[in-house]
Design a protein around this motif. Structure first.
Motif, mmCIF file in Angstrom:
data_model
loop_
_atom_site.group_PDB
_atom_site.id
_atom_site.type_symbol
_atom_site.label_atom_id
_atom_site.label_comp_id
_atom_site.label_asym_id
_atom_site.label_seq_id
_atom_site.Cartn_x
_atom_site.Cartn_y
_atom_site.Cartn_z
ATOM 1 N N ILE A 1 33.413 -0.461 -45.503
ATOM 2 C CA ILE A 1 32.981 0.883 -45.109
ATOM 3 C C ILE A 1 34.158 1.860 -45.146
ATOM 4 O O ILE A 1 34.008 3.017 -45.553
ATOM 5 C CB ILE A 1 32.330 0.850 -43.710
ATOM 6 N N GLY B 1 28.159 3.275 -49.038
ATOM 7 C CA GLY B 1 28.218 3.130 -47.592
ATOM 8 C C GLY B 1 26.846 2.908 -46.984
ATOM 9 O O GLY B 1 26.677 2.081 -46.077
ATOM 10 N N LYS B 2 25.852 3.642 -47.480
ATOM 11 C CA LYS B 2 24.486 3.480 -46.985
ATOM 12 C C LYS B 2 23.938 2.098 -47.340
ATOM 13 O O LYS B 2 23.181 1.503 -46.556
ATOM 14 C CB LYS B 2 23.585 4.569 -47.574
ATOM 15 N N HIS C 1 25.397 -0.261 -44.882
ATOM 16 C CA HIS C 1 24.736 -0.026 -43.600
ATOM 17 C C HIS C 1 23.346 -0.664 -43.612
ATOM 18 O O HIS C 1 22.923 -1.312 -42.642
ATOM 19 C CB HIS C 1 24.641 1.475 -43.330
ATOM 20 N N SER D 1 30.568 0.438 -36.013
ATOM 21 C CA SER D 1 29.910 1.724 -35.716
ATOM 22 C C SER D 1 30.855 2.893 -35.952
ATOM 23 O O SER D 1 30.483 3.898 -36.574
ATOM 24 C CB SER D 1 29.420 1.747 -34.266
ATOM 25 N N LEU E 1 31.355 3.518 -39.585
ATOM 26 C CA LEU E 1 30.175 4.171 -40.172
ATOM 27 C C LEU E 1 30.145 5.663 -39.829
ATOM 28 O O LEU E 1 29.859 6.504 -40.681
ATOM 29 C CB LEU E 1 28.895 3.494 -39.677
ATOM 30 N N TYR F 1 30.266 8.481 -42.764
ATOM 31 C CA TYR F 1 29.232 9.492 -42.948
ATOM 32 C C TYR F 1 29.800 10.904 -42.762
ATOM 33 O O TYR F 1 29.434 11.846 -43.473
ATOM 34 C CB TYR F 1 28.083 9.260 -41.962
ATOM 35 N N VAL G 1 24.126 7.048 -35.989
ATOM 36 C CA VAL G 1 24.933 5.856 -35.690
ATOM 37 C C VAL G 1 25.582 6.013 -34.322
ATOM 38 O O VAL G 1 25.601 5.079 -33.511
ATOM 39 C CB VAL G 1 26.009 5.630 -36.770
#
Length: 228
Positions: free
Chosen positions: A17, A29-30, A33, A48, A51, A55, A67
């Motif tokens: 990530i 990245g998505k 996730h 977390s 992420l 984002y 998140v």
């Protein structure tokens, strides 16, 4: 790694990530996730926070906030990450709201979060909150950090408090590059051309190239002042 049958662990996800954040690849990245979600793997604090950061750097504030809201145990890094996301994306008012909420939740203020929110105050020209933060900087001994002091210089210059801004410059051995044009621009806006010119030459002495300095400040300070 996944194709070869190995199951990623939290450390693997943090690395992957973080790479997506570095190159601005929100799609990858998505996907990562999504894999965490599909495999019902625990979203620990480190993952977390990565992420949220990813984002935010990709401009997906809604996803970053989702998140953040889903994080069971928020820590200093969580608050700092979401705050930086909003401030870096220009959502300065929302950044201020997040900062206020973090204080209600008892989150500690550190150098990076302080610099971020001071930048938001400067953009909004909110001197009242900025001065409260300056008091916090003194109380928590954050004034040794160059980024924090540069943010204070920028805040006071943007709000027309030139004496306070100039005093902050004198307290730093070598302020970050963007602090000087902000202060010069503040003097120019207040029609204090001579002070702006004096600062320009002090700025020049700290950096290696006159041409570089001129190119950097020409969009901030009145061109006619520089020509003098």
């Amino acid at each position: 790694m996944v194709i070869d049958g190995f199951n990623p662990n939290p450390y693997t996800y943090v690395g992957a990530i973080s790479t997506c954040a570095s190159i601005g690849d929100a799609r990858a990245g998505k996907e990562i996730h999504g894999r965490i979600y599909r495999h019902a793997q625990e979203l620990n604090g480190q993952v977390s926070n990565c992420l949220i950061n990813m984002y935010g750097k990709c401009g997906s504030l809604k996803s970053a906030l989702l998140v953040f809201d889903a994080t069971l145990k928020l820590d200093l890094v969580s608050w700092t990450s979401i705050l930086a996301c909003y401030c870096q994306c220009g959502e300065n008012l929302e950044g201020l709201k997040i900062y206020i909420q973090s204080q209600k939740e008892g989150a500690e203020v550190r150098e990076f979060s302080c610099a971020s929110i001071l930048g938001a105050c400067a953009a909004l020209e909110n001197l009242k909150v900025g001065m409260r933060l300056h008091s916090l900087v003194i109380k928590c001994a954050l004034g040794l950090d160059n980024f924090v002091m540069t943010s204070l210089i920028n805040l006071y210059a943007k709000c027309g408090e030139l004496h306070s801004s100039h005093r902050a410059v004198l307290e730093v051995d070598k302020p970050q590059l963007q602090a000087w044009p902000a202060l010069m621009g503040g003097y120019a806006q207040q029609v204090k051309e001579r002070d702006a010119i004096d600062l320009f030459y002090k700025f020049q002495k700290l950096y290696w190239s006159f041409g570089f300095v001129l190119d950097y400040v020409v969009d901030v300070v009145d061109v006619e002042i520089v020509k003098q």
